[in-house]
Enzyme design. Sequence first.
Site, PDB file in Angstrom:
ATOM      1  N   GLY A  94       0.721  -1.096  -0.010  1.00 22.29           N
ATOM      2  CA  GLY A  94       0.007  -0.026  -0.080  1.00 22.29           C
ATOM      3  C   GLY A  94       0.868   1.053  -0.246  1.00 22.29           C
ATOM      4  N   ARG A 155       0.775  -5.743  -4.902  1.00 26.17           N
ATOM      5  CA  ARG A 155       1.015  -6.562  -3.730  1.00 26.17           C
ATOM      6  C   ARG A 155       1.523  -8.060  -4.169  1.00 26.17           C
ATOM      7  NH1 ARG A 155      -0.517  -4.915   0.866  1.00 26.17           N
ATOM      8  NH2 ARG A 155      -1.907  -2.967   1.150  1.00 26.17           N
ATOM      9  N   ASP A 186       5.536  -7.678   5.060  1.00 22.35           N
ATOM     10  CA  ASP A 186       5.623  -8.656   3.996  1.00 22.35           C
ATOM     11  C   ASP A 186       6.371  -8.373   3.074  1.00 22.35           C
ATOM     12  OD1 ASP A 186       3.652 -10.153   5.231  1.00 22.35           O
ATOM     13  OD2 ASP A 186       1.982  -9.205   4.295  1.00 22.35           O
ATOM     14  N   LYS A 216       8.370   0.908   5.113  1.00 21.65           N
ATOM     15  CA  LYS A 216       7.059   1.577   4.886  1.00 21.65           C
ATOM     16  C   LYS A 216       5.776   1.000   5.587  1.00 21.65           C
ATOM     17  CE  LYS A 216       4.673   0.127   2.421  1.00 21.65           C
ATOM     18  NZ  LYS A 216       3.494  -0.648   1.848  1.00 21.65           N
ATOM     19  N   THR A 217       5.174   1.811   5.962  1.00 17.48           N
ATOM     20  CA  THR A 217       3.536   1.420   6.068  1.00 17.48           C
ATOM     21  C   THR A 217       3.130   2.236   7.003  1.00 17.48           C
ATOM     22  OG1 THR A 217       2.213  -0.300   6.921  1.00 17.48           O
ATOM     23  CG2 THR A 217       4.309  -0.520   7.881  1.00 17.48           C
ATOM     24  N   ASP A 219       0.524   1.649   8.787  1.00 14.23           N
ATOM     25  CA  ASP A 219      -0.006   1.039   9.860  1.00 14.23           C
ATOM     26  C   ASP A 219       0.748   1.219  11.024  1.00 14.23           C
ATOM     27  OD1 ASP A 219      -1.778   0.208   7.834  1.00 14.23           O
ATOM     28  OD2 ASP A 219      -1.488  -1.995   8.043  1.00 14.23           O
ATOM     29  N   LYS A 257     -26.358  15.796  17.683  1.00 20.92           N
ATOM     30  CA  LYS A 257     -27.301  14.555  17.618  1.00 20.92           C
ATOM     31  C   LYS A 257     -26.786  13.280  17.015  1.00 20.92           C
ATOM     32  CE  LYS A 257     -28.658  16.604  12.974  1.00 20.92           C
ATOM     33  NZ  LYS A 257     -29.784  17.062  11.899  1.00 20.92           N
ATOM     34  N   TYR A 258     -25.603  13.308  16.722  1.00 26.66           N
ATOM     35  CA  TYR A 258     -24.834  12.035  16.024  1.00 26.66           C
ATOM     36  C   TYR A 258     -23.967  11.429  16.877  1.00 26.66           C
ATOM     37  CZ  TYR A 258     -27.009  13.960  11.701  1.00 26.66           C
ATOM     38  OH  TYR A 258     -27.955  14.360  10.701  1.00 26.66           O
TER      39      TYR A 258
HETATM   40  P1  FBP Z   1       0.751  -1.908   3.801  1.00 21.90           P
HETATM   41  O1  FBP Z   1       0.960  -2.867   4.816  1.00 21.90           O
HETATM   42  O2  FBP Z   1       1.349  -2.260   2.552  1.00 21.90           O
HETATM   43  O3  FBP Z   1       1.671  -0.634   3.676  1.00 21.90           O
HETATM   44  O4  FBP Z   1      -0.514  -1.633   3.468  1.00 21.90           O
HETATM   45  C1  FBP Z   1      -1.309  -1.373   4.617  1.00 21.90           C
HETATM   46  C2  FBP Z   1      -2.738  -0.752   4.102  1.00 21.90           C
HETATM   47  O5  FBP Z   1      -2.744   0.779   4.027  1.00 21.90           O
HETATM   48  C3  FBP Z   1      -3.621  -1.267   5.305  1.00 21.90           C
HETATM   49  O6  FBP Z   1      -3.693  -0.238   6.345  1.00 21.90           O
HETATM   50  C4  FBP Z   1      -4.789  -1.550   4.820  1.00 21.90           C
HETATM   51  O7  FBP Z   1      -5.545  -2.484   5.336  1.00 21.90           O
HETATM   52  C5  FBP Z   1      -4.442  -2.084   3.292  1.00 21.90           C
HETATM   53  O8  FBP Z   1      -3.175  -1.421   3.031  1.00 21.90           O
HETATM   54  C6  FBP Z   1      -5.423  -1.798   2.295  1.00 21.90           C
HETATM   55  O9  FBP Z   1      -5.014  -2.231   1.021  1.00 21.90           O
HETATM   56  P2  FBP Z   1      -5.240  -2.276  -0.336  1.00 21.90           P
HETATM   57  O10 FBP Z   1      -4.833  -0.817  -0.723  1.00 21.90           O
HETATM   58  O11 FBP Z   1      -4.853  -3.319  -1.158  1.00 21.90           O
HETATM   59  O12 FBP Z   1      -6.714  -2.041  -0.443  1.00 21.90           O
END
Ligand code: FBP
Length: 566
Positions: A94, A155, A186, A216-217, A219, A257-258
């Site tokens: 991602g 991916r 990964d 990178k990520t 997450d 309200k939400y």
């Molecule tokens: P990476 O681990 O490859 O950085 O991707 C993380 C992420 O952004 C997650 O937060 C999310 O679940 C996933 O990619 C979504 O993947 P896609 O872009 O394949 O819909």
Amino acid sequence: MSKITDLLIGMEKHKSIFENEIRSLPIPTCSDFGSPEKPEPIEFTATDEKLESKDSAAVKEAFANSFEQEVLKAAGTNKAPLSGKQVAVLFSGGPAAGGHNVVYGLKKILGNSNTLFGVKAGPKGLIQGNLFEITDQNIAPIINTGGFDFLGSDRTKIKTDEQFQSVKNTCVNNKLDAIVVIGGDDSNTNAAILAEYLSKDVKSDGSGVQVIGVPKTIDGDLQIGDILPISFGFDTATKIYAEMVGNILQDTPSSRKYWHFIKVMGRSASHVALEVALQTKPAVTLISEEVAENSISLAQIVDHIANAVVNRSKKGINYGVVLIPEGVIEFIPEMNSLIAELNDKVAEFNSELSVKNNEEKRNFIYTKLTPVHAQLMSSLPDYLEDMLLADRDSHGNLQVSLIPTERMLIDMVTIRIKELDASVPFATLNHFFGYEGRCGAPTLFDAAYCYNLGLTAGSLILAGKTGYMASVADLNGGGQPLGIPLPGLLNIERRQGKDEFVIEKALADTKSPAMKFFTSRRDVWAQEDCFASPGPRQLWGPASRQIPMTVALNRNYNSLDFNIGK
Ligand code: FBP
């Protein structure tokens, strides 16, 4: 009028006033690289930090040529850097803000005596040999810009013998000496495996191709204590989500309200949710790791949220925000064991499932699951069952970003509130903040961090290293470039029904300083409005050097600022 329209047309293709301005934003650089204008490659020396995984013995055997455990640190300027090297760089997985600056850093440090190639569309492009030479002219427009669009990403997991052979062919055909893989856990696992596979017998003289990873990520689940405080992209993504959550929080006592149920990205770990919670202080935040650790059932989660709604209503507060980590579903014990069995069954019956419609898939899988799981599966809403049966990604992961957990929780909490007190008003809205945060223009931190990661990755190549991941530690100080041995991070995990070497995801530690602070404040945040709106990310001025609060707390920094280049 015509002047304005000309101006607007002139802004097409990434030339907004903002984009033009950020390209010339100075990028803080670690002093190890010398002058920021003309950084020089560094040499490395071993630190006394040695990485030991639970499966080290098995890794040592399988990674006989590239096995290293010692973390490397900068040891002055490299007086005799390799030259004439042909290096390829690719994005994997991602997108995350700052990736373009990694490429910029690489290009800068490799200089004119080496050649940098871009691999188009991620690992698939490496397999297909889809490369082009990156020039200084290509680099200028992407400096400090968000996204991965310069190269694209995908991916694809390089796993079959044919795929490995194709990568080798790409190396031979393009006379490559090194590959830089910019990716998450990964993808860095892939980098470790490639480093071993390409360690020898690629070139006619029997030598190999170096492979270097870059963390990178968004997450944030690729982090290793002090040696890798965070992956790049996390800071930008969380600041974007925190701005949006802050804006919604500001709306709640205005419209009165939400209840907003907001799922935030982060496929497994709750680092993103925790960071956004610290920045904004909403009424309820779920932390997946706590759910797993305390075996909290779905019914208990629903009860917890419903009680927060009822208690606030008693005080006349009929609004609030519930923050939900994207991956929470996999951490709820009964769901986790269902998903584990589903992963195996989906892999086993892939061809049968692929020709069925959603209803047929559900009915088929009930017959393959153990009775307790079949019963749980059939009790879930159809929309959730369908997503649980959707295709896994090529690493075997459930695509949790597609699962509408926020919608499911709203449905279940609505029922529970009616049981607790039917007079409580409960109007809801649901949101998913994910893709909005991955490609925004990088924060100053991500811009600087990534540029320095690129300088470090390039330096590792010019020092002849392979099988390392570039890192920059001591962010609160001046920034310390490091090389982390990838084999030292590998463990054995069960994926798609078989054991594989993987870099384990770094989940949020429920005993970490950031979690302790969060748990000490969350009851107050639930009972009254304590929220803060952090506003848009800043590239200039007092807030521009702010790093993630979770990183500052967990690394015991003495301020919220990064001090690279100061
Ligand atoms: P990476 O681990 O490859 O950085 O991707 C993380 C992420 O952004 C997650 O937060 C999310 O679940 C996933 O990619 C979504 O993947 P896609 O872009 O394949 O819909």
